[in-house]
Design an enzyme around this catalytic site. Structure first.
Site, mmCIF file in Angstrom:
data_model
loop_
_atom_site.group_PDB
_atom_site.id
_atom_site.type_symbol
_atom_site.label_atom_id
_atom_site.label_comp_id
_atom_site.label_asym_id
_atom_site.label_seq_id
_atom_site.Cartn_x
_atom_site.Cartn_y
_atom_site.Cartn_z
ATOM 1 N N HIS A 108 74.169 42.455 107.049
ATOM 2 C CA HIS A 108 75.492 42.885 107.484
ATOM 3 C C HIS A 108 76.458 42.969 106.308
ATOM 4 O O HIS A 108 76.165 42.497 105.218
ATOM 5 C CB HIS A 108 76.040 41.969 108.591
ATOM 6 C CG HIS A 108 76.334 40.573 108.148
ATOM 7 N ND1 HIS A 108 75.354 39.615 107.999
ATOM 8 C CD2 HIS A 108 77.493 39.968 107.822
ATOM 9 C CE1 HIS A 108 75.903 38.487 107.613
ATOM 10 N NE2 HIS A 108 77.205 38.671 107.488
ATOM 11 N N HIS A 118 80.637 42.615 105.025
ATOM 12 C CA HIS A 118 82.011 42.149 105.228
ATOM 13 C C HIS A 118 82.900 42.942 104.281
ATOM 14 O O HIS A 118 82.624 43.000 103.081
ATOM 15 C CB HIS A 118 82.161 40.670 104.855
ATOM 16 C CG HIS A 118 81.555 39.735 105.834
ATOM 17 N ND1 HIS A 118 82.262 39.209 106.878
ATOM 18 C CD2 HIS A 118 80.310 39.231 105.925
ATOM 19 C CE1 HIS A 118 81.476 38.416 107.577
ATOM 20 N NE2 HIS A 118 80.270 38.420 107.015
ATOM 21 N N TYR A 137 111.338 35.902 111.351
ATOM 22 C CA TYR A 137 112.077 37.069 110.839
ATOM 23 C C TYR A 137 112.659 37.882 111.999
ATOM 24 O O TYR A 137 113.821 38.280 111.973
ATOM 25 C CB TYR A 137 111.145 37.934 109.999
ATOM 26 C CG TYR A 137 111.759 39.235 109.547
ATOM 27 C CD1 TYR A 137 112.647 39.271 108.475
ATOM 28 C CD2 TYR A 137 111.468 40.428 110.192
ATOM 29 C CE1 TYR A 137 113.223 40.458 108.055
ATOM 30 C CE2 TYR A 137 112.032 41.624 109.782
ATOM 31 C CZ TYR A 137 112.902 41.628 108.714
ATOM 32 O OH TYR A 137 113.468 42.812 108.316
ATOM 33 N N GLN A 159 116.673 38.222 112.887
ATOM 34 C CA GLN A 159 117.122 39.553 112.507
ATOM 35 C C GLN A 159 118.519 39.848 113.055
ATOM 36 O O GLN A 159 119.360 40.397 112.361
ATOM 37 C CB GLN A 159 116.135 40.609 113.004
ATOM 38 C CG GLN A 159 116.383 41.990 112.470
ATOM 39 C CD GLN A 159 116.206 42.068 110.963
ATOM 40 O OE1 GLN A 159 115.302 41.481 110.413
ATOM 41 N NE2 GLN A 159 117.066 42.788 110.293
#
Length: 144
Positions: free
Chosen positions: A60, A62, A123, A127
């Protein structure tokens, strides 16, 4: 991040992708492994993607990849798996007894990476406070 921009957007979209060879057969070794790495790089350049990190196991792959928002993840994964399967079939089909163009298993794993979720939540929460503070400061500016 300044390099990642389109005409109307700036982006930082990174994905952890994992996909396997058909039947998880141990096929990804030797010369084929080196050639697949090069093929992945070439194909990513065609789509404006960037491989940030990658590792190929014998069964496999990644990849940590940066993908522009104009492409879906499934489009890019399908493109990579399809083109590399064609490459392998055309070059190695007789040597390694591969059956047609079936090199990769169906499906893949994807996970988004990016900013820490708590930082983004904070955040977004703060805001409105920052926006009100800047509006308040603008009210008291003297107009020349």
């Amino acid at each position: 991040m300044d390099d990642n921009h389109l005409s109307h957007s700036t982006w930082d979209c990174k994905y952890h992708l994992v996909f396997a060879s058909k039947y998880r057969m141990k096929r990804l070794y030797g010369e084929l492994r080196r050639e697949l790495v090069e093929q992945f790089r070439k194909l990513c350049l065609q789509k404006g993607c960037q491989i940030v990190e990658g590792h190929m196991m014998v069964d496999h792959v990644h990849i940590l990849m940066s993908i522009p928002p104009k492409y879906s993840v499934s489009h890019i994964v399908g493109f990579l798996k399809g083109k590399t399967a064609l490459y392998v079939a055309n070059k190695y089909a007789r040597k390694r007894k591969y059956r047609g163009y079936h090199f990769w298993a169906r499906g893949y794993f994807v996970s988004t990476t990016g900013y820490n979720e708590q930082v983004v939540r904070r955040y977004i929460r703060d805001q409105e406070k920052a926006d009100k503070a800047s509006d308040h400061n603008d009210l008291f500016k003297l107009i020349p």
